[in-house]
Design a protein around this motif. Structure first.
Motif, PDB file in Angstrom:
ATOM      1  N   VAL A  62      49.918  18.315  10.842  1.00 22.60           N
ATOM      2  CA  VAL A  62      50.294  18.097   9.443  1.00 22.60           C
ATOM      3  C   VAL A  62      51.799  18.272   9.260  1.00 22.60           C
ATOM      4  O   VAL A  62      52.449  17.473   8.579  1.00 22.60           O
ATOM      5  CB  VAL A  62      49.504  19.052   8.511  1.00 22.60           C
ATOM      6  N   ALA A  63      52.369  19.280   9.901  1.00 18.70           N
ATOM      7  CA  ALA A  63      53.812  19.522   9.785  1.00 18.70           C
ATOM      8  C   ALA A  63      54.608  18.369  10.404  1.00 18.70           C
ATOM      9  O   ALA A  63      55.620  17.928   9.832  1.00 18.70           O
ATOM     10  CB  ALA A  63      54.181  20.834  10.457  1.00 18.70           C
ATOM     11  N   LEU A  64      54.173  17.862  11.553  1.00 20.24           N
ATOM     12  CA  LEU A  64      54.887  16.755  12.194  1.00 20.24           C
ATOM     13  C   LEU A  64      54.801  15.475  11.370  1.00 20.24           C
ATOM     14  O   LEU A  64      55.777  14.727  11.253  1.00 20.24           O
ATOM     15  CB  LEU A  64      54.355  16.527  13.606  1.00 20.24           C
ATOM     16  N   VAL A  65      53.649  15.210  10.799  1.00 23.34           N
ATOM     17  CA  VAL A  65      53.514  14.007   9.959  1.00 23.34           C
ATOM     18  C   VAL A  65      54.358  14.151   8.693  1.00 23.34           C
ATOM     19  O   VAL A  65      55.021  13.190   8.272  1.00 23.34           O
ATOM     20  CB  VAL A  65      52.028  13.734   9.633  1.00 23.34           C
ATOM     21  N   ALA A  66      54.371  15.318   8.098  1.00 22.47           N
ATOM     22  CA  ALA A  66      55.205  15.545   6.907  1.00 22.47           C
ATOM     23  C   ALA A  66      56.683  15.404   7.254  1.00 22.47           C
ATOM     24  O   ALA A  66      57.457  14.801   6.501  1.00 22.47           O
ATOM     25  CB  ALA A  66      54.925  16.926   6.324  1.00 22.47           C
ATOM     26  N   LEU A  67      57.084  15.934   8.394  1.00 20.39           N
ATOM     27  CA  LEU A  67      58.462  15.796   8.847  1.00 20.39           C
ATOM     28  C   LEU A  67      58.813  14.337   9.101  1.00 20.39           C
ATOM     29  O   LEU A  67      59.921  13.886   8.806  1.00 20.39           O
ATOM     30  CB  LEU A  67      58.678  16.636  10.104  1.00 20.39           C
ATOM     31  N   HIS A  68      57.851  13.571   9.608  1.00 21.14           N
ATOM     32  CA  HIS A  68      58.066  12.141   9.827  1.00 21.14           C
ATOM     33  C   HIS A  68      58.302  11.411   8.504  1.00 21.14           C
ATOM     34  O   HIS A  68      59.179  10.542   8.410  1.00 21.14           O
ATOM     35  CB  HIS A  68      56.874  11.552  10.572  1.00 21.14           C
ATOM     36  N   VAL A  69      57.555  11.756   7.497  1.00 22.50           N
ATOM     37  CA  VAL A  69      57.735  11.133   6.183  1.00 22.50           C
ATOM     38  C   VAL A  69      59.130  11.458   5.631  1.00 22.50           C
ATOM     39  O   VAL A  69      59.830  10.576   5.121  1.00 22.50           O
ATOM     40  CB  VAL A  69      56.631  11.585   5.199  1.00 22.50           C
ATOM     41  N   VAL A  70      59.550  12.705   5.773  1.00 29.18           N
ATOM     42  CA  VAL A  70      60.885  13.095   5.312  1.00 29.18           C
ATOM     43  C   VAL A  70      61.950  12.322   6.094  1.00 29.18           C
ATOM     44  O   VAL A  70      62.933  11.832   5.519  1.00 29.18           O
ATOM     45  CB  VAL A  70      61.088  14.620   5.454  1.00 29.18           C
ATOM     46  N   ALA A  71      61.761  12.188   7.396  1.00 36.30           N
ATOM     47  CA  ALA A  71      62.725  11.457   8.225  1.00 36.30           C
ATOM     48  C   ALA A  71      62.783   9.984   7.822  1.00 36.30           C
ATOM     49  O   ALA A  71      63.861   9.381   7.811  1.00 36.30           O
ATOM     50  CB  ALA A  71      62.356  11.585   9.703  1.00 36.30           C
ATOM     51  N   LEU A  72      61.654   9.397   7.494  1.00 35.88           N
ATOM     52  CA  LEU A  72      61.639   7.999   7.035  1.00 35.88           C
ATOM     53  C   LEU A  72      62.419   7.838   5.741  1.00 35.88           C
ATOM     54  O   LEU A  72      63.172   6.871   5.575  1.00 35.88           O
ATOM     55  CB  LEU A  72      60.198   7.516   6.847  1.00 35.88           C
TER      56      LEU A  72
END
Length: 82
Positions: A62-72
């Motif tokens: 969940v943290a990695l996917v959330a971080l991916h959204v922020v990076a996008l």
């Protein structure tokens, strides 16, 4: 050696004026967001394929996917031509 023409100097000066200070300050974050958005799927794809079994793996996913959204969001304007 020749000196740059007046039009070349005026062009460089006008480009500097067009770029607001906020865009210059945000540029490193855009670059970092862009490259993070490219590399993060390599980190969480194996976790998705293996299936997160423990609570720690689920939290990490969940943290990695959330971080991916922020990076996008941060990197979506990187190298965009106006």
């Amino acid at each position: 050696m020749s000196t740059p023409s007046r039009s070349a100097l005026a062009e460089v000066a006008s480009d500097a004026v067009k770029t607001p200070a906020s865009a210059t300050l945000l540029k490193p974050f855009e670059v970092a967001g862009f490259w993070a958005a490219i590399t993060l799927p390599f980190l969480y794809t194996p976790l998705v394929l293996a299936g997160p079994e423990t609570a720690a793996e689920q939290t990490a996913l969940v943290a990695l996917v959330a971080l991916h959204v922020v990076a996008l969001v941060l990197g979506h304007r990187h190298n965009k031509t106006d």
